[in-house]
Every structure is written in C-alpha cells, then in structure tokens.
Design a protein around this motif. Structure first.
Motif, PDB file in Angstrom:
ATOM      1  N   PHE A  14       2.098   6.398   0.217  1.00 21.48           N
ATOM      2  CA  PHE A  14       1.573   5.784  -1.007  1.00 21.48           C
ATOM      3  C   PHE A  14       2.661   5.721  -2.083  1.00 21.48           C
ATOM      4  O   PHE A  14       2.792   4.714  -2.791  1.00 21.48           O
ATOM      5  N   TYR A  17       4.912   2.969  -1.158  1.00 20.66           N
ATOM      6  CA  TYR A  17       4.268   1.685  -1.448  1.00 20.66           C
ATOM      7  C   TYR A  17       4.359   1.361  -2.939  1.00 20.66           C
ATOM      8  O   TYR A  17       4.677   0.235  -3.325  1.00 20.66           O
ATOM      9  N   CYS A 188      -7.134   0.120   3.129  1.00 19.57           N
ATOM     10  CA  CYS A 188      -6.116   0.839   2.347  1.00 19.57           C
ATOM     11  C   CYS A 188      -5.342   1.782   3.263  1.00 19.57           C
ATOM     12  O   CYS A 188      -4.100   1.866   3.198  1.00 19.57           O
ATOM     13  N   LEU A 192      -1.279   1.594   4.598  1.00 23.08           N
ATOM     14  CA  LEU A 192      -0.306   2.677   4.481  1.00 23.08           C
ATOM     15  C   LEU A 192       0.282   3.039   5.840  1.00 23.08           C
ATOM     16  O   LEU A 192       1.499   3.265   5.958  1.00 23.08           O
TER      17      LEU A 192
END
Length: 360
Positions: A14, A17, A188, A192
């Motif tokens: 995350f 990202y 989501c 990832l």
C-alpha cells in the motif's frame, strides 16, 4: 503468524502504491488490464451465454418461453458491440468501459426478463449472481471503477423497482449493499497483490536489458526502443556515440581479467553518471559502449564526448591508466545506417592515433 505476515506485506504494498506517480499508476493499471483481459473477456462471454440459459428457469416460472425470449437474447446485441469495439480499440479506458458495458447489458436483459415473469420473488437470487460478473470485470479495473459500477447497479435495481415492483426490495438491498462493499474490498486486495507481481516483472524486465558487469543497458534494450529500424519516442535532434577503450586487450593481458572487469565497470558507471536521465548508455559488446543522446545535436554531442574523453585521460581513480576513442554521428531516422556511420567514425578515431573524438 501468517495473518500478521500478510498484513505487513499488504501495508508495504500500500505504501508502494501511494508513492507511485501518475505515469507509474497509468502504466500499472494498463499492465493489470493487459494481464487479465483475456480471462475477463472469456468469462464475460460465458456469462452472456449463461444468462441466455436462464430462459429455462423462466419457463419453469411462466410455463412458456415466449415472454422472456427477446429479453434474454437481447444481450447478444451487447456482446456484438463489445466484440466490435474491443477489436478496434485497445486502450485501457475503452477496454474497461466495454467490459462494464457488457456486464450491464446482462443486467438490463435480466431486469427486462423479470418484468415478464409472473413470479418475481427470485429476483434477489439473480441480482446476487450478478456480483460474480462485477467480481470478474474488476480484475481489469481500478477498485474505484468497480465501486462506481456497483453503485450504478444498485440504482438500476431501484429504478427498475418502479415497474417491476419487487416484493422483497428490502431483502435485495440488504444483500446487495454488503456484496458491493465486499467486491470493492476484494479488488483493493487484488490490486495490491498484483502490484507485487508488477514489481517483480519490472525487475525481471530490467535484468533482461541490463549488463550484469557494468550495470548499464545491454543490446537487448535496442529491441525495446527500436521499431521498424527507427528509435521510439524521438522528439528533437538525437546524436549517437560509440566509445571504445583503447588497448583493452593489453589491459587484460598485463593486469588480468579482474582488472579488465573493474575498468569496464568504471567506464560504464562514469558514462551513466555523465549522461542525462533520458539518454541511453548501452554496453554494445566487449569494451564498446553506445550512447544515445536525446535532444542533443551532433555538435553538442561531440563536445560532451570530448569532455568525457579528457576526464578519462586525466582521471586518477581508474583501475589502470586508460584512454578512450569515440565516434559520433547524427541520428538520421535510420538506426542501422546511423550505427554504421558511428562505427565508421570510431574506426577513424582508432586508426588515426586513438584517444580522440571523430564526427561523421
């Protein structure tokens, strides 16, 4: 514990990202789309066919195929549009839009068919199944795009309630909203975990075009930056230089191959640090390096290579004292011809005393 390890991995992904630039994100989502689209396309086609076969359950509820025959088969029009558009347009935006378009065509056909059913109590089961379609399409989409499509689906249910009059709308909504959230969270997580795959692929691709000794590019890079014998993404003048370490065989013979390797590493790193970010430094073979200088005319390229030549000649930190010969030429739109010109320039430099820069 495995759960804690996975949670830590997700947090690291995350952070990665969140640190990506707009261009990085664009490339990442395009890669994700390219990777999964064949699966999504086949799955959507199977979904269209499966939705048509619901005419059998319609028969069990109505006692006839006729009322829902046209609604069920109307989805084929959407599939033909989907096939035609995705055949001619390959961009991620169009691909994702058409995937969701076909998914909503299935929803439209389902809602239209429900209108012709005498018993609509089973509509909730049909809408639940539709979430599998959104779960599938989300493989190529951004999580936000999946969420938006799920919201549109909920609105379609609410709007269609005006003429379908679902007997259990409260149950349908109580099931649909958590499912939409679950699909969003699922994608989501998928995003990832795909990022982990994406980073690994980037490392492998970089390793394929990187010379392991000098850590500059190798000749495989040319396969990526050249199409139809022309450099990609050229805007402005480009110059090409070819550099050769003078008497390199003598360095190996007198000082050993380890020193020779250190010399190659030194030159490669020196070139990498002395060129611009959008330039290419390529170990072309043996002790030869090719430097592609973007937004650089031949005079500027000659001056830069002459400065580099002098720095090498006067350097005190080289593994052994060395000099280099350099050939420079203008890129004329024909890469093979340009390389030949640069090679001729280097040949003249080596055969007229070495330790010089020659322009052709």
């Amino acid at each position: 514990m495995r759960v804690l390890t996975n949670a830590k991995t997700l947090m690291e992904l995350f952070k990665d990202y969140r640190s990506m630039t707009v261009d990085d994100l664009s490339d990442f989502y395009q890669s994700k789309c390219d990777y999964y689209q064949n699966y999504v396309g086949i799955s959507l086609t199977a979904g269209v066919i499966a939705s048509i076969f619901y005419i059998i359950s319609d028969y069990l509820l109505n006692g006839s195929f006729i009322p829902t025959l046209i609604p069920r088969f109307s989805v084929l029009i959407g599939m033909l549009i989907f096939i035609a558009v995705t055949h001619f347009f390959k961009s991620r935006g169009v691909t994702v839009f058409m995937d969701f378009f076909l998914a909503h065509c299935i929803i439209f056909a389902t809602i239209w068919s429900i209108y012709h059913l005498e018993d609509r109590i089973h509509a909730s089961e049909g809408f639940i199944i539709m979430n599998v379609v959104f779960l599938t399409v989300g493989f190529v989409a951004k999580p936000s795009e999946t969420l938006l499509s799920s919201i549109i689906f909920i609105l379609e249910i609410l709007i269609s309630h005006g003429f379908n009059h679902y007997e259990n709308l409260d149950i349908i909504m109580a099931l649909q909203i958590p499912l939409a959230i679950a699909v969003f969270i699922s994608h989501c997580l998928l995003m990832l975990f795909y990022l982990d795959h994406y980073r690994m692929r980037q490392k492998l691709e970089l390793a394929m075009v990187t010379d392991p000794l000098t850590q500059v590019y190798n000749r495989h890079l040319l396969e990526k930056i050249i199409t139809k014998n022309a450099l990609k993404d050229v805007a402005g003048p480009v110059a090409i230089a070819m550099m050769d370490i003078d008497y390199f065989k003598q360095v190996n013979d007198e000082h050993g191959h380890y020193t020779g390797d250190l010399t190659l590493l030194y030159i490669g790193q020196k070139l990498a640090k002395g060129t611009h970010e959008d330039d290419y430094v390529i170990r072309y073979g043996g002790e030869e390096f090719v430097i592609i200088l973007k937004n650089c005319d031949v005079n500027n390229a000659c001056a830069r290579m002459e400065q580099f030549r002098r720095e090498i000649e006067n350097a005190k930190d080289t593994p052994v004292p060395i000099t280099v010969s350099v050939g420079v030429s203008r890129y004329n739109g024909d890469f093979s011809k340009s390389i030949q010109n640069v090679d001729n320039a280097l040949y003249k430099a080596k055969n007229s005393g070495r330790n010089k820069v020659v322009v052709v």
